[in-house]
Design an enzyme around this catalytic site. Structure first.
Site, PDB file in Angstrom:
ATOM      1  N   CYS A   1       7.043  -5.349  -0.299  1.00 56.46           N
ATOM      2  CA  CYS A   1       7.924  -4.011  -1.579  1.00 56.46           C
ATOM      3  C   CYS A   1       8.478  -4.712  -1.859  1.00 56.46           C
ATOM      4  O   CYS A   1       8.756  -6.198  -2.908  1.00 56.46           O
ATOM      5  CB  CYS A   1       7.749  -3.019  -1.053  1.00 56.46           C
ATOM      6  SG  CYS A   1       7.561  -1.666  -2.579  1.00 56.46           S
ATOM      7  N   LYS A   7       5.994   4.611 -12.283  1.00 58.65           N
ATOM      8  CA  LYS A   7       6.500   4.433 -10.926  1.00 58.65           C
ATOM      9  C   LYS A   7       4.786   4.376 -10.814  1.00 58.65           C
ATOM     10  O   LYS A   7       3.892   5.248 -10.830  1.00 58.65           O
ATOM     11  CB  LYS A   7       6.978   5.351  -9.609  1.00 58.65           C
ATOM     12  CG  LYS A   7       7.067   5.174  -8.283  1.00 58.65           C
ATOM     13  CD  LYS A   7       7.467   5.735  -7.831  1.00 58.65           C
ATOM     14  CE  LYS A   7       8.278   5.687  -6.263  1.00 58.65           C
ATOM     15  NZ  LYS A   7       9.183   6.337  -5.498  1.00 58.65           N
ATOM     16  N   SER A  18       3.856   2.190  -3.759  1.00 62.93           N
ATOM     17  CA  SER A  18       5.409   2.814  -3.898  1.00 62.93           C
ATOM     18  C   SER A  18       6.362   2.232  -4.505  1.00 62.93           C
ATOM     19  O   SER A  18       7.568   2.087  -3.834  1.00 62.93           O
ATOM     20  CB  SER A  18       5.553   3.498  -3.005  1.00 62.93           C
ATOM     21  OG  SER A  18       7.448   4.953  -3.560  1.00 62.93           O
ATOM     22  N   HIS A  31       2.739  -0.975   0.998  1.00 59.56           N
ATOM     23  CA  HIS A  31       3.465  -1.027   2.341  1.00 59.56           C
ATOM     24  C   HIS A  31       2.973  -0.313   3.380  1.00 59.56           C
ATOM     25  O   HIS A  31       1.899   0.690   3.745  1.00 59.56           O
ATOM     26  CB  HIS A  31       4.320   0.563   1.885  1.00 59.56           C
ATOM     27  CG  HIS A  31       5.993   0.308   1.535  1.00 59.56           C
ATOM     28  ND1 HIS A  31       6.720   0.237   2.028  1.00 59.56           N
ATOM     29  CD2 HIS A  31       5.900   0.547  -0.431  1.00 59.56           C
ATOM     30  CE1 HIS A  31       7.766   0.335   0.948  1.00 59.56           C
ATOM     31  NE2 HIS A  31       7.426   0.536  -0.283  1.00 59.56           N
ATOM     32  N   GLU A  66       2.788   0.082   5.642  1.00 59.96           N
ATOM     33  CA  GLU A  66       3.155   0.421   7.035  1.00 59.96           C
ATOM     34  C   GLU A  66       4.010   2.066   6.800  1.00 59.96           C
ATOM     35  O   GLU A  66       4.184   2.072   8.012  1.00 59.96           O
ATOM     36  CB  GLU A  66       4.606  -0.320   7.243  1.00 59.96           C
ATOM     37  CG  GLU A  66       5.800  -0.094   6.457  1.00 59.96           C
ATOM     38  CD  GLU A  66       5.664   0.065   5.248  1.00 59.96           C
ATOM     39  OE1 GLU A  66       6.699  -0.122   4.454  1.00 59.96           O
ATOM     40  OE2 GLU A  66       5.012  -1.182   4.508  1.00 59.96           O
ATOM     41  N   ARG A 103      10.023  14.856  -2.209  1.00 63.48           N
ATOM     42  CA  ARG A 103      11.885  14.455  -2.505  1.00 63.48           C
ATOM     43  C   ARG A 103      12.147  15.038  -4.225  1.00 63.48           C
ATOM     44  O   ARG A 103      12.883  14.965  -4.875  1.00 63.48           O
ATOM     45  CB  ARG A 103      12.425  13.406  -2.190  1.00 63.48           C
ATOM     46  CG  ARG A 103      13.019  13.345  -2.393  1.00 63.48           C
ATOM     47  CD  ARG A 103      13.512  11.794  -1.877  1.00 63.48           C
ATOM     48  NE  ARG A 103      12.745  10.798  -2.540  1.00 63.48           N
ATOM     49  CZ  ARG A 103      12.267   9.745  -2.501  1.00 63.48           C
ATOM     50  NH1 ARG A 103      12.892   8.781  -1.574  1.00 63.48           N
ATOM     51  NH2 ARG A 103      11.547   9.045  -3.174  1.00 63.48           N
TER      52      ARG A 103
END
EC number: 2.3.1.46
Length: 309
Positions: free
Chosen positions: A142, A163, A192, A235, A237, A249
């Site tokens: 990323c 985003k 992300s 991502h 992972e 968040r």
């Protein structure tokens, strides 16, 4: 591949509860084989969570992997206890004279920060230059992809207006490539990021080979022909709930974020998300360890001249 970590690392118990094979240093010392040495430069704020995610993906193969955690940001962490960092992380000066079979550079929440404004940008440059002579194969994830493209190829920072967040479909371009061996023709993976990776940019300004793209034409997985560097812009992972944590968040921060694409069942943030990319993530990291690290790294790491016949 049983990962070899210090007995006291919190990830040991966390991963064992998930039926992930973890070998502690005390047990590994009784096996007379050379483990692969993999260094993880962890740039994420929640370091323990990130450790768990990457160690999970590095664990599923019959060889040992000796994990070393690296930090380059000396500032006090707001998300990880200082005791944890002091006990389990090394500084660059501690390892700069060593060689490693593999290096993983994680992402970082710096998508809207200019490179020269990143507090540890000089240290990032130092590690990447060092890796050319001290690491068999480096995997960038990323934001680290964007940083590496700038440092290694001079590509300016490319930033999206909005985003990119969600679970997106990808397709492979080279089904016989080693890094995509065993991949389905199309597969899902999380993203992300504010960073933008148009496939045309990679083709026009680098000699890297794009191995998989998003359906929208962004480069997802690409690598050098000599296997020394590999890049994944998403991502793989991530846990099932990582995107949810980021979304809520940002909601609490009043940022009015878009609901992550193709993630919550029925697009309802109150629904429990499911992992639809686990097999892809496991296979990607297994292929990297096998074909980009194990197959070309020298037995004696003092002689770094990796090649692949």
């Amino acid at each position: 591949m049983p990962i070899r970590v210090l007995d006291e690392l919190p990830a040991v118990n966390f991963l064992r509860e998930e039926n992930v094979f973890v070998m502690t240093t005390s047990r590994a010392s009784g096996q007379e084989i050379r483990p692969l040495k993999v260094l993880i430069l962890n740039l994420m704020p929640k370091k323990i969570e990130t450790e768990n995610q990457f160690l999970r993906l590095l664990s599923n193969s019959p060889l040992q992997v000796d994990i070393q955690l690296l930090r380059i940001d000396a500032r006090e962490s707001r998300n990880t206890p200082a005791e944890h960092l002091n006990n389990f992380y090394c500084n660059f000066d501690d390892i700069c004279d060593q060689n490693f079979d593999g290096l993983i550079v994680t992402g970082a929440p710096l998508g809207l920060v200019e490179f020269n404004d990143v507090a540890y940008w000089p240290q990032i440059r130092q590690v990447l230059e060092w890796a050319k002579d001290h690491v068999t194969s480096t995997l960038f994830v990323c934001w680290a992809v964007q940083a590496a493209l700038n440092i290694l190829y001079g590509i300016p920072k490319q930033t999206r207006t909005d985003k990119l967040s969600g679970v997106y479909e990808h397709h492979i371009l080279h089904p016989h490539a080693l890094l995509t061996r065993g991949f389905d023709d199309s597969f899902l993976a999380p993203h992300s990021r504010y960073a933008d990776f148009p496939a045309a940019l990679i083709r026009d300004y680098t000699d890297l080979e794009i191995l998989a793209e998003t359906e929208e034409g962004d480069a997802y997985l690409f690598a050098s022909k000599d296997k020394r560097i590999a890049f994944v812009t998403g991502h793989p992972e991530y846990d099932a709930h990582t995107l949810a944590g980021e979304y809520f968040r940002d909601v609490e921060a009043g940022l009015n974020p878009e609901i992550p694409y193709n993630y919550f069942p029925k697009n309802d943030p109150q629904s429990i998300p499911r992992t639809t990319w686990r097999s892809h993530g496991n296979l990607l990291f297994t292929n990297w360890l096998n074909y980009y690290v194990y197959q070309i790294t020298p037995y004696d790491l003092r002689h770094m001249n990796p090649t692949l016949d």
